[in-house]
Design an enzyme around this catalytic site. Structure first.
Site: not given
Ligand SMILES: *Cc1c(COP(=O)(O)O)cnc(C)c1O
Length: 424
Positions: A230, A272, A274-275, A310, A314, A341-342
């Site tokens: 997040g 956790e 990712g982004r 994305r 979004y 074709c979108e």
């Molecule tokens: C998608 C996800 C993340 C990573 O989210 P980011 O926005 O990329 O930081 C972490 N934990 C869970 C359970 C997720 O589904």
């Protein structure tokens, strides 16, 4: 100003070997950022980042992050397989899934992963499926309502399918204690892509208070708090990026104020992300191949939404740098389109850019997470390659482009049709 991590000269050289479009990841940037995160949470001896594999599921990337001390957050069979293949197993894996098929629990347990239960009903399902409950279990919380920081609504957990209610959560800890669980975690993901240093500290406060109540009301000591993902990034040049040191310090203060007085001074903090870990350190490189002037000016490129979904999905903003034209004024307005074709297949709408020419290389920023990973094959478009820019500026192919034969390989058809498709 947002700066590309590669120059036009370098991209031209790469393009002699690898056709556009392709993803390019900046190893040096990934490593430095991972170290900054660790440093920001170094006050917590048990701190661990579990990289959200879904963001960038490439083993070469996972290995780099593992070398920087990260575990892996998985939520599917193939993500677990990727982790295991990279030699990442046991408590180096967090299994944060939902609506989970039993075979995935079995595999996660076989790898020794920490299992994070999304729902109250998962307790009995897990027990039935494994024949026992593992010694370490994490539970996902959903507080409902709106998630606010200082009166600003950040997100609305009440509409999210994840996690369990407070009542369910407390009951779950009591039951799990009865089943002999020894290590308990708590997890929540309440807002996505936040660009405020306040998100983690606010979330941590909420979870720390809950942990204190779990101690008094259930007689259960939480051993780790998983703040999940997040933390966002500055997609737009005018956004101010998060400062991970400020975030780490904010969580530390909440820890001192809430957990320590509650008698919980050895709680480990997990994330956790990712982004935050990957997005700025990956770009989609694409070439301008076509112009069209009707009611608007269109610049067509050789990538499309299957490579980066994305913007189409979004309406997400991805900054674009025209390599070699970094210092020219942005005086021309374009829609930058792909070939699907979108009509939503546009990387940018009404974007001011320098005057474009055929053959210009576009560096589409912040595509390193939830970019390639969300690829699909609509219109029979194929996935592009992924390349790794090493710290010595050499380039390594870490995933070749999909071929037509790959795309057709799963068809079960008459032999003559199959022979034709696989040969071409
Ligand atoms: C998608 C996800 C993340 C990573 O989210 P980011 O926005 O990329 O930081 C972490 N934990 C869970 C359970 C997720 O589904």
């Amino acid at each position: 100003m947002k700066k590309a991590f590669i120059s036009l000269e370098e991209v031209k050289r790469i393009n002699e070997t690898y056709p556009t479009p392709f993803y390019l990841y900046d190893e040096q940037g990934i490593r430095e950022n991972a170290r900054a995160l660790r440093e920001a949470f170094s006050w917590n001896p048990g701190f661990r980042e579990y990289f959200a594999v879904k963001a960038t599921p490439n083993p070469s990337i996972l290995r780099i992050l593992h070398e920087e001390g990260c575990g892996m957050d998985c939520s599917s069979m193939t993500e677990l397989m990727l982790s295991e293949a990279c030699g990442i197993r046991g408590q180096d894996i967090m299994f944060s899934s939902n609506d989970t098929p039993p075979e995935e629990y079995l595999f996660a347990e076989k790898l020794g992963a920490i299992i994070n239960l999304d729902d109250f009903s998962n307790i009995e399902e897990l027990k039935e499926c494994l024949g026992h409950i593992p010694e370490t279990i994490c539970l996902r919380f959903n507080p409902g309502g709106y998630f606010r920081i200082a009166n600003t609504i950040m997100d609305n957990p009440q509409d999210a399918k994840y996690g369990m209610t407070e009542e369910q959560l407390f009951e779950a800890y009591r039951i799990l204690k009865g089943y002999g669980v020894k290590n308990f975690g708590i997890h929540a993901f309440l807002a996505s892509n936040t660009v405020t240093n306040e998100y983690y500290p606010a979330l941590a406060r909420q979870l720390f208070q809950l942990a204190a109540r779990v101690r008094t009301e259930c007689g259960v000591d939480i051993s780790f708090v998983n703040l999940s993902g997040g933390i966002g990034i500055a997609y737009r040049p005018e956004d101010s990026p998060n400062d991970i040191r400020v975030i780490g310090e904010g969580v530390r203060r909440a820890y001192e104020e809430i957990l320590v007085p509650a008698g919980l001074q050895n709680v480990r903090i997990f994330t956790e992300l990712g982004r935050f870990m990957l997005a700025p350190f990956g770009a989609l490189l694409s070439k301008v191949i076509h112009f069209k002037d009707i009611y608007k000016h269109y610049a067509g490129v050789d990538a499309c939404a299957v490579n980066l979904m994305r913007p189409a999905m979004y309406g997400a903003y991805h900054h674009i740098t025209v390599l070699g034209k970094e210092n020219l004024p942005c005086e021309h307005m374009y829609d930058v389109t792909g070939s699907l074709c979108e009509n939503n297949d546009k990387f940018a709408v009404d974007r001011m850019l320098p005057m474009l020419e055929k053959g210009d290389y576009l560096f589409i920023h912040d595509a390193g997470a939830h970019g390639f990973a969300m690829g699909y094959n609509y219109n029979g478009k194929l996935w592009c390659a992924e390349l790794l820019l090493r710290p010595d500026r050499s380039v390594r192919l870490i995933r070749r482009a999909q071929t037509a034969a790959d795309y057709f390989a799963t068809l079960d058809v008459d032999e003559d049709v199959r022979d034709y498709l696989l040969k071409h």
